[in-house]
Design an enzyme around this catalytic site. Structure first.
Site, PDB file in Angstrom:
ATOM      1  N   LYS A  76     -23.835  12.810  70.566  1.00  4.99           N
ATOM      2  CA  LYS A  76     -24.697  11.628  70.730  1.00  4.99           C
ATOM      3  C   LYS A  76     -26.139  11.991  70.402  1.00  4.99           C
ATOM      4  CE  LYS A  76     -25.754   8.021  74.152  1.00  4.99           C
ATOM      5  NZ  LYS A  76     -25.580   7.575  75.558  1.00  4.99           N
ATOM      6  N   SER A 151     -23.796   2.897  76.303  1.00  2.00           N
ATOM      7  CA  SER A 151     -24.623   3.167  75.155  1.00  2.00           C
ATOM      8  C   SER A 151     -24.050   4.219  74.215  1.00  2.00           C
ATOM      9  CB  SER A 151     -26.001   3.649  75.629  1.00  2.00           C
ATOM     10  OG  SER A 151     -25.883   4.894  76.284  1.00  2.00           O
ATOM     11  N   SER A 175     -22.310   4.563  80.533  1.00  2.00           N
ATOM     12  CA  SER A 175     -22.417   4.693  79.078  1.00  2.00           C
ATOM     13  C   SER A 175     -21.395   5.602  78.420  1.00  2.00           C
ATOM     14  CB  SER A 175     -23.813   5.192  78.696  1.00  2.00           C
ATOM     15  OG  SER A 175     -24.744   4.157  78.798  1.00  2.00           O
TER      16      SER A 175
END
Lengths: 510, 95
Positions: A76, A151, A175
């Site tokens: 990420k 997210s 997330s």
């Protein structure tokens, strides 16, 4: 090849059936073919990945490879990797390259993971759909009209689209688990402090945790085992010994006590998801698990509590982005011209005015931004997206004089009540089961204009972050609308073995 | 408690943000919605509840006082929007 587990890749490399480089090539082909549409990866470096693959190949053959040999991973874009762009999907960090490796990256590399690139996300991890990204929305591989969740949407989609066999995300209010549910993959949020946050760009420091995504529970366990553990670079990381998670998953216990909280199965939950989860629980019960009805009475206060505390922490954490040391800086000359023009306009207006109006204008002139303050303001305004601004504004508001006790202080007290609910519940049960999210993935664009509605998607995942405990989402079924949904197991602090065990039991029902 | 557009402008100043008139309007609406939702916490009596500041109890121990190689000067300046070989550069602050 990218659907093979880490252990399978390793075994096939050792037997000569596969070359690790071929698995990395397969990853490249998948990404080349599908990333234009899915938009999971925002950066790749296959030259480096192939070089690493050859090195790890050698180590596997000579019996010196680390625990992650066979893993082909994406990271990420909120976790620092040396000499790689680390943008948090924000314009304010466009062009930024990290100058050091996060502890989790250091540990993965030391154990011979191959990292192929960086994954899309909501800007600064603020969002539940991965639509708030400077790179545009990621799309759900199961149905590209649907969101991935967020997210960590890129991290979930990369697994669901078989681009890699493991990835890292971060989870501040859900997330990791929520996109895992929406995309039909496994995602685990460790206990707060289980994994070092050194090198994770901070959103809300008392909630943030880094965790794995994978196709299966064992791979998630393997990644966790490597990244977990004390780190002297993060003084909130715990010295609690790391469990043998892979071993646990390989020999799961069936007679576990599962707490079923009424509060998570009521209004707002899609009836089909409810039925599906209840059917799964029935099967676990038939196999020897004990279902225990429990209560977590403060659950309904979770979202309000979280969005006060998390935005407050965010407003403070994001103060570091000021256009001075790194990140976007506004055009200095244009800014100085603007300031000068404003000053002249004010002076003219003062000349023309009299009485009270004159006084007010004079006061305004006194209060005018200095060049430096205006530089901060313009750099931040140009660099941050609207959702980030919204959260900074909320956080600044709840921390501002006169409101601190009413909001921040109150939320800290309610957080204790929520934590106490879980402490009490875990005296009776090994794990707590809930749906991961109230619905399956919804249409892209359908909630982007309604921030409060967007926040409510986090209803089932947010408690784990408030209580600092661990949680995992594992695929539980497919809705008649064609989209997957997950089942979540939460465990007490540092009980990752127990939630992995429970998740493995669900996986074995297939 | 209701957030006015004036409040939004004031908070934006504290947060070092410049908002357009349209954004001020939107944010005033959003903040009222969200803060209104948050008011439900007032249903709970928390008079005798201590604020929770550390979600996991742990003992803080000091590190050994030993020098380690920090990030190099060059690396520290690498991402600066404006720097010379030694310092970050900012607009003139003192008139």
């Amino acid at each position: 090849m990218t659907t093979l587990s880490i252990a399978e890749v390793r075994a096939k490399v050792l037997s000569g059936e596969l070359k690790l480089r071929d698995v990395v090539e397969a990853s490249r082909q998948k990404i080349d073919a599908q990333n234009v549409e899915i938009n999971a990866f925002v950066y790749t470096d296959f030259e480096l990945a192939l070089k690493q693959a050859d090195e790890v190949q050698e180590k596997i053959m000579s019996g010196t490879a680390g625990k992650m040999a066979g893993a082909v991973m994406g990271i990420k874009d909120v976790i620092c990797e040396r000499e790689k762009p680390t943008t948090c999907a924000s314009d304010i960090l466009a062009g930024f390259e990290s100058v050091y490796d996060a502890t989790v990256i250091e540990r993965l590399k030391a154990e011979d993971a191959v990292i192929v690139g960086r994954l899309n996300m909501d800007e600064f991890a603020m969002g539940s759909t991965t639509e708030y990204s400077r790179y545009g929305a990621s799309k759900n591989p199961r149905n590209t009209r649907k969101v991935t969740g967020g997210s960590s949407g890129g991290s979930a989609a990369a697994i669901a689209a078989d681009m890699v066999n493991a990835s890292l995300g971060s989870d501040t209010g859900g997330s990791i688990r929520q996109p895992a549910s929406y995309c039909g993959v496994v995602g685990l949020k460790p206990t707060y402090g289980r994994v070092s946050r050194y090198g994770l760009v901070a959103y809300a420091s008392s909630f943030d945790s880094i965790g794995p995504f994978a196709h299966n529970v064992e791979d998630a366990a393997r990644v966790l085992e490597v990244i977990a553990g004390f780190d002297e670079m993060d003084n909130t990381s715990s010295r609690e010994p790391v469990g043998n998670y892979v071993e646990t998953v390989q020999n799961p216990t069936k007679n576990i006590r599962i707490g079923v909280p009424e509060e998570f199965f009521g209004e707002g939950l899609d009836p089909e998801i409810k039925e599906g989860i209840e059917a799964t629980l029935k099967k676990l019960e038939d196999d020897g698990a004990e279902l225990v009805p429990i209560h977590l009475p403060h659950t309904k206060y979770g979202i309000a509590t979280y969005y006060i505390l998390a935005t407050a922490e965010a407003s403070s954490n994001l103060a570091r982005f000021d256009g001075i040391r790194y990140g976007h800086r506004t055009d200095k000359d244009a800014m100085l011209d603007e300031l000068k023009a404003e000053e002249e306009d004010l002076k003219k207006a003062i000349k023309a005015a009299d009485g009270a109006e004159k006084k007010e204008l004079q006061a305004e002139l006194e209060r005018m931004d200095s060049a430096l303050v205006r530089l901060y303001k313009k750099s931040r305004t140009e660099g941050f997206g609207m959702e980030v601004k919204r959260r900074i504004m909320l956080g600044t508001y709840v921390l501002s004089a006169g409101y601190y006790d009413a909001y921040y202080g109150k939320a800290q007290r309610v957080r204790r009540l929520i934590k106490q609910d879980y402490t009490d519940a875990f005296k009776e049960v090994d794990v707590i089961v809930t749906p991961t999210a109230p619905t399956t993935a919804f249409d892209i664009g359908s909630e982007i204009d309604d921030p409060l509605q967007m926040y409510l998607n986090d209803v089932y995942t947010i408690s784990a972050n408030l209580a600092g405990i661990c949680g995992v989402s594992v695929p539980a079924g497919t809705h008649s609308n064609g989209m997957p949904y997950g089942i979540q197991f939460m465990g007490d602090t540092f009980q990752e073995s127990k939630i992995l065990n429970a998740a493995r039991l669900v996986e074995m029902l297939d | 408690m209701s957030v006015t557009e004036k409040d939004v402008r004031y908070v934006a100043g504290l947060a070092r943000l410049q908002l357009s008139e349209k954004e001020v309007k939107t944010l005033a609406g959003d903040m009222n919605d969200i803060l209104g939702y948050m008011d439900q916490l007032n249903e709970l009596d928390t008079t005798n509840v201590e604020p929770l500041e550390h979600v996991i109890e742990m003992d803080s121990r000091l590190r050994k006082d030993e020098a380690k190689a920090p990030i190099s000067h060059e690396d520290a300046l690498k991402n600066a929007p404006d720097a010379d070989s030694d310092y970050f550069r900012v607009p003139k602050v003192i008139e």
